[in-house]
Design a protein around this motif. Structure first.
Motif, PDB file in Angstrom:
ATOM      1  N   VAL A   1     -12.136  -2.555  -4.973  1.00  0.00           N
ATOM      2  CA  VAL A   1     -11.080  -3.011  -4.391  1.00  0.00           C
ATOM      3  C   VAL A   1     -10.523  -4.300  -5.052  1.00  0.00           C
ATOM      4  O   VAL A   1     -10.135  -5.292  -4.284  1.00  0.00           O
ATOM      5  CB  VAL A   1     -11.676  -3.504  -2.950  1.00  0.00           C
ATOM      6  CG1 VAL A   1     -11.716  -2.306  -2.084  1.00  0.00           C
ATOM      7  CG2 VAL A   1     -12.845  -4.365  -3.001  1.00  0.00           C
TER       8      VAL A   1
ATOM      9  N   CYS B   1      -1.375  -3.983   4.360  1.00  0.00           N
ATOM     10  CA  CYS B   1      -2.590  -3.791   3.293  1.00  0.00           C
ATOM     11  C   CYS B   1      -3.773  -4.123   3.937  1.00  0.00           C
ATOM     12  O   CYS B   1      -4.619  -3.236   4.257  1.00  0.00           O
ATOM     13  CB  CYS B   1      -2.274  -4.325   1.969  1.00  0.00           C
ATOM     14  SG  CYS B   1      -3.721  -4.144   1.033  1.00  0.00           S
TER      15      CYS B   1
ATOM     16  N   GLY C   1      -2.415  -0.025   4.676  1.00  0.00           N
ATOM     17  CA  GLY C   1      -3.643  -0.119   3.760  1.00  0.00           C
ATOM     18  C   GLY C   1      -5.173   0.040   3.862  1.00  0.00           C
ATOM     19  O   GLY C   1      -5.939   0.460   3.354  1.00  0.00           O
TER      20      GLY C   1
ATOM     21  N   SER D   1      -4.493  -2.135  -9.536  1.00  0.00           N
ATOM     22  CA  SER D   1      -3.181  -2.354  -9.227  1.00  0.00           C
ATOM     23  C   SER D   1      -2.390  -3.506 -10.225  1.00  0.00           C
ATOM     24  O   SER D   1      -1.122  -3.198 -10.275  1.00  0.00           O
ATOM     25  CB  SER D   1      -3.193  -3.001  -7.826  1.00  0.00           C
ATOM     26  OG  SER D   1      -3.600  -2.158  -6.837  1.00  0.00           O
TER      27      SER D   1
ATOM     28  N   ASP E   1      -5.689   3.630   3.149  1.00  0.00           N
ATOM     29  CA  ASP E   1      -5.817   3.972   1.653  1.00  0.00           C
ATOM     30  C   ASP E   1      -7.123   3.272   1.050  1.00  0.00           C
ATOM     31  O   ASP E   1      -7.355   3.585   0.234  1.00  0.00           O
ATOM     32  CB  ASP E   1      -4.706   3.002   1.121  1.00  0.00           C
ATOM     33  CG  ASP E   1      -3.294   3.626   1.325  1.00  0.00           C
ATOM     34  OD1 ASP E   1      -3.279   4.728   1.885  1.00  0.00           O
ATOM     35  OD2 ASP E   1      -2.159   3.010   0.863  1.00  0.00           O
ATOM     36  N   THR E   2      -7.932   2.401   1.907  1.00  0.00           N
ATOM     37  CA  THR E   2      -8.986   1.683   1.507  1.00  0.00           C
ATOM     38  C   THR E   2     -10.361   2.310   1.899  1.00  0.00           C
ATOM     39  O   THR E   2     -11.226   2.153   1.579  1.00  0.00           O
ATOM     40  CB  THR E   2      -8.941   0.583   1.472  1.00  0.00           C
ATOM     41  OG1 THR E   2      -8.501  -0.339   2.794  1.00  0.00           O
ATOM     42  CG2 THR E   2      -7.825  -0.216   0.510  1.00  0.00           C
TER      43      THR E   2
ATOM     44  N   SER F   1       0.985  -1.102   0.176  1.00  0.00           N
ATOM     45  CA  SER F   1       0.140  -0.002   0.121  1.00  0.00           C
ATOM     46  C   SER F   1       0.971   1.394  -0.108  1.00  0.00           C
ATOM     47  O   SER F   1       1.907   1.329   0.372  1.00  0.00           O
ATOM     48  CB  SER F   1      -0.992   0.195   1.323  1.00  0.00           C
ATOM     49  OG  SER F   1      -0.239   0.238   2.412  1.00  0.00           O
ATOM     50  N   LYS F   2       0.393   2.403  -0.596  1.00  0.00           N
ATOM     51  CA  LYS F   2       1.174   3.382  -0.538  1.00  0.00           C
ATOM     52  C   LYS F   2       1.598   4.012   0.991  1.00  0.00           C
ATOM     53  O   LYS F   2       2.523   4.580   1.094  1.00  0.00           O
ATOM     54  CB  LYS F   2       0.378   4.536  -1.456  1.00  0.00           C
ATOM     55  CG  LYS F   2       0.372   4.167  -2.992  1.00  0.00           C
ATOM     56  CD  LYS F   2      -0.220   5.393  -3.747  1.00  0.00           C
ATOM     57  CE  LYS F   2      -0.066   4.918  -5.236  1.00  0.00           C
ATOM     58  NZ  LYS F   2      -0.339   3.548  -5.532  1.00  0.00           N
ATOM     59  N   THR F   3       0.449   3.978   1.597  1.00  0.00           N
ATOM     60  CA  THR F   3       0.851   4.629   2.999  1.00  0.00           C
ATOM     61  C   THR F   3       1.785   3.526   3.792  1.00  0.00           C
ATOM     62  O   THR F   3       2.551   4.275   4.503  1.00  0.00           O
ATOM     63  CB  THR F   3      -0.442   4.395   3.853  1.00  0.00           C
ATOM     64  OG1 THR F   3      -1.386   5.500   3.387  1.00  0.00           O
ATOM     65  CG2 THR F   3      -0.443   4.816   5.353  1.00  0.00           C
ATOM     66  N   TYR F   4       1.881   2.440   3.679  1.00  0.00           N
ATOM     67  CA  TYR F   4       2.767   1.500   4.356  1.00  0.00           C
ATOM     68  C   TYR F   4       4.154   1.792   3.527  1.00  0.00           C
ATOM     69  O   TYR F   4       5.090   1.814   4.357  1.00  0.00           O
ATOM     70  CB  TYR F   4       2.627   0.172   3.951  1.00  0.00           C
ATOM     71  CG  TYR F   4       3.304  -0.832   4.951  1.00  0.00           C
ATOM     72  CD1 TYR F   4       3.255  -0.746   6.364  1.00  0.00           C
ATOM     73  CD2 TYR F   4       3.942  -1.918   4.530  1.00  0.00           C
ATOM     74  CE1 TYR F   4       4.077  -1.879   7.179  1.00  0.00           C
ATOM     75  CE2 TYR F   4       4.879  -2.805   5.012  1.00  0.00           C
ATOM     76  CZ  TYR F   4       4.662  -2.602   6.546  1.00  0.00           C
ATOM     77  OH  TYR F   4       5.464  -3.578   7.204  1.00  0.00           O
TER      78      TYR F   4
ATOM     79  N   LEU G   1      -0.988  -1.091  -4.012  1.00  0.00           N
ATOM     80  CA  LEU G   1      -2.249  -1.615  -3.005  1.00  0.00           C
ATOM     81  C   LEU G   1      -2.504  -2.997  -3.505  1.00  0.00           C
ATOM     82  O   LEU G   1      -2.726  -3.203  -4.794  1.00  0.00           O
ATOM     83  CB  LEU G   1      -3.484  -0.633  -2.930  1.00  0.00           C
ATOM     84  CG  LEU G   1      -4.449  -0.930  -1.983  1.00  0.00           C
ATOM     85  CD1 LEU G   1      -3.964  -0.587  -0.521  1.00  0.00           C
ATOM     86  CD2 LEU G   1      -5.402   0.005  -2.601  1.00  0.00           C
ATOM     87  N   ASN G   2      -2.628  -3.923  -2.680  1.00  0.00           N
ATOM     88  CA  ASN G   2      -3.255  -5.231  -2.836  1.00  0.00           C
ATOM     89  C   ASN G   2      -4.773  -5.149  -3.226  1.00  0.00           C
ATOM     90  O   ASN G   2      -5.273  -4.246  -2.729  1.00  0.00           O
ATOM     91  CB  ASN G   2      -3.283  -6.361  -1.843  1.00  0.00           C
ATOM     92  CG  ASN G   2      -1.805  -6.834  -1.641  1.00  0.00           C
ATOM     93  OD1 ASN G   2      -0.836  -6.733  -2.213  1.00  0.00           O
ATOM     94  ND2 ASN G   2      -1.527  -7.457  -0.531  1.00  0.00           N
TER      95      ASN G   2
END
Length: 479
Positions: free
Chosen positions: A459, A381, A402, A464, A405-406, A216-219, A247-248
């Protein structure tokens, strides 16, 4: 483009965590966009006969493990349109569990070297890129450079390494270098494989791969900070130029409330009343009072500290004092198993603890609950919140990895957002957000809109997979 996707597990053959889902669903998504992607995993003893008996024997060869030459068999099975290869060695893989053995270092030294040897026997398939996942395959880029670049078949192969969870790093004794990997002492330096007094497999993947991704971008940003970096934040800042967050997703065919035979009643955006049938069944099946007006909060999780269970423990009496029901499914640390068992016995009409894992029960929780609680301390994620969104079960999450991000926090004024979230790792902040969700649940019309927002969330792997395809292309072309 030819991609060899290397993982220590892949659904449906063997699964202990989210990596298995990725190793099945990402290659499947990439296959649709004309990528020749093949997957290779160990042939574990636990793989069911249903699959093992259908495997075709491809080859057998020797794998150097330090001074030894160990037998390896290579099996092949086409599943869900994807070619899967299985490395067979009973000494290493005929065990009850894939990981957690005293000789994990030897097992995955064999696996890493074996993957590189297996390429010689894949019927002319020479990958442009080897995509490695987590520490178990972290040594592949190292061994590729050390032992295979002289061979014309390997000279143009590039590597990608994906971090699924930085906490698990594969750190072993210094002796592993020569004894199992066949590498000399020059690799035992800070800028190579040295990690304190040991050798780190994940460091091999981070340093020697051409590109590093995480889920994920945040991670990807978090792991460059000391709090999340697991003592590798300095290194990760140093390789920032080649670090990407992608992101997954989840497989929409596997997780589809409109066609799910694991739930009692199928439903969709226009048939949300059928979700209540699943709720009523779930309540009755688990011995809770069947009442559609009581919000049911579900948790399908490993019972470990990472998942934020300390927060739940801190305010569990306050949670159970609300007009809610709580369902927890999972296994893990004894402390948390005992905690939920105790409160399940004390409040049998409020809490049901299912200590164990059953896919059908888990799926019914996703379909039958109103809310899904995931207050993780960190979450690279996460898959639980993705499934919950798909099934219109509104997530309550902490804003990390994640999850951030979601899940977009619901805005009462604009009627936007697909869940509820809190920022700080604080039990009372979590409790406040749970109370807010329970309060809004009373307005059934508004709640239905949040559920629909959740179900409309994208999702899947669609976007991705495109990002991965672009990175593969960039790497193949040498950009």
């Amino acid at each position: 483009m030819k991609i060899l996707f290397v993982a220590s597990e892949a659904a449906p053959f063997i699964k202990t965590g989210g990596l298995a889902d990725v190793a099945h669903s990402l290659p499947k998504a990439l296959k649709k966009s004309k990528v020749d992607i093949r997957v290779i995993i160990p042939k574990y003893n636990k793989i069911s006969k249903e699959y093992a008996e259908k495997m075709e024997h491809v080859a057998e060869f020797k794998v150097p493990v330090g001074w030894r030459n160990q037998y390896c068999g290579l099996e092949h099975l086409k599943y869900d349109s994807v070619d899967f290869y299985f490395m067979d060695n009973e000494y290493y893989f005929k065990r009850n569990e894939p990981y957690g053995h005293y000789d994990d270092g030897e097992i995955f030294s064999f696996f890493s070297r074996g993957v590189l040897e297996a390429i010689k026997y894949m019927d002319g398939f020479i990958p442009d890129i080897i995509h490695c996942n987590d520490w178990h395959s972290g040594m592949i880029p190292v061994l590729l450079d050390a032992f295979y670049r002289y061979d014309i078949r390997y000279q143009k192969i590039r590597t990608i390494f994906t971090i699924h969870n930085l906490k698990y790093q594969g750190v072993f004794s210094r002796t592993i270098l020569g004894e199992l990997l066949g590498l000399d002492e020059s690799y035992f330096t800070e800028d190579k494989l040295k990690f304190y007094d040991g050798v780190s497999f994940i460091k091999g993947g981070l340093i020697y791969s051409d590109i590093v991704t995480t889920v994920s971008k945040t991670y990807a940003n978090e792991i460059k900070m000391p709090y999340f970096g697991e003592n590798l934040d300095g290194l990760l800042n140093g390789i920032d130029y080649k670090l990407y967050g992608i992101l997954n997703g989840i497989d929409y065919k596997e997780y589809n409330p409109r066609k799910d035979n694991k739930i009692v009643k199928e439903y969709g955006l226009t048939t949300m009343k059928n979700k209540l049938v699943n709720k009523s069944y779930l309540q009755k099946e688990l011995g809770l009072p069947a009442d559609k007006d009581i919000p049911v909060i579900g948790m399908v999780t490993r019972l470990v500290g990472q998942k934020g269970l300390d927060l739940v423990k801190g305010v569990i009496k306050d949670i159970l004092s609300l007009n809610i029901q709580l369902i927890v499914i999972g296994t893990g640390d004894q402390m948390y198993e005992d905690l939920f068992r105790y409160y399940s016995n004390k409040y049998p009409k409020k809490l049901k603890a299912y200590i164990g894992f059953n896919e059908k029960v888990a799926r019914q929780v996703y379909a039958g609950c109103d809310m899904f609680l995931m207050p993780s301390k960190f979450e690279p994620c996460g898959i639980g919140q993705l499934i919950a969104l798909r099934y219109g079960t509104v997530p309550i999450v902490r804003e990390t990895g994640g999850l951030n991000d979601t899940v977009q926090s619901y805005n009462h004024k604009t009627k936007t957002g697909n869940g509820f979230s809190f920022t700080n790792y604080n039990a009372h902040d979590m409790l406040h957000v749970i109370k807010l969700a329970v309060e809004i649940f009373e307005n059934k019309k508004e709640w239905l809109e949040i559920q629909k927002n959740a179900m409309r969330s994208e999702v899947s792997w669609k976007e991705s997979a495109k990002e991965y395809r672009d990175i593969y292309k960039k790497l193949k072309e040498g950009n």
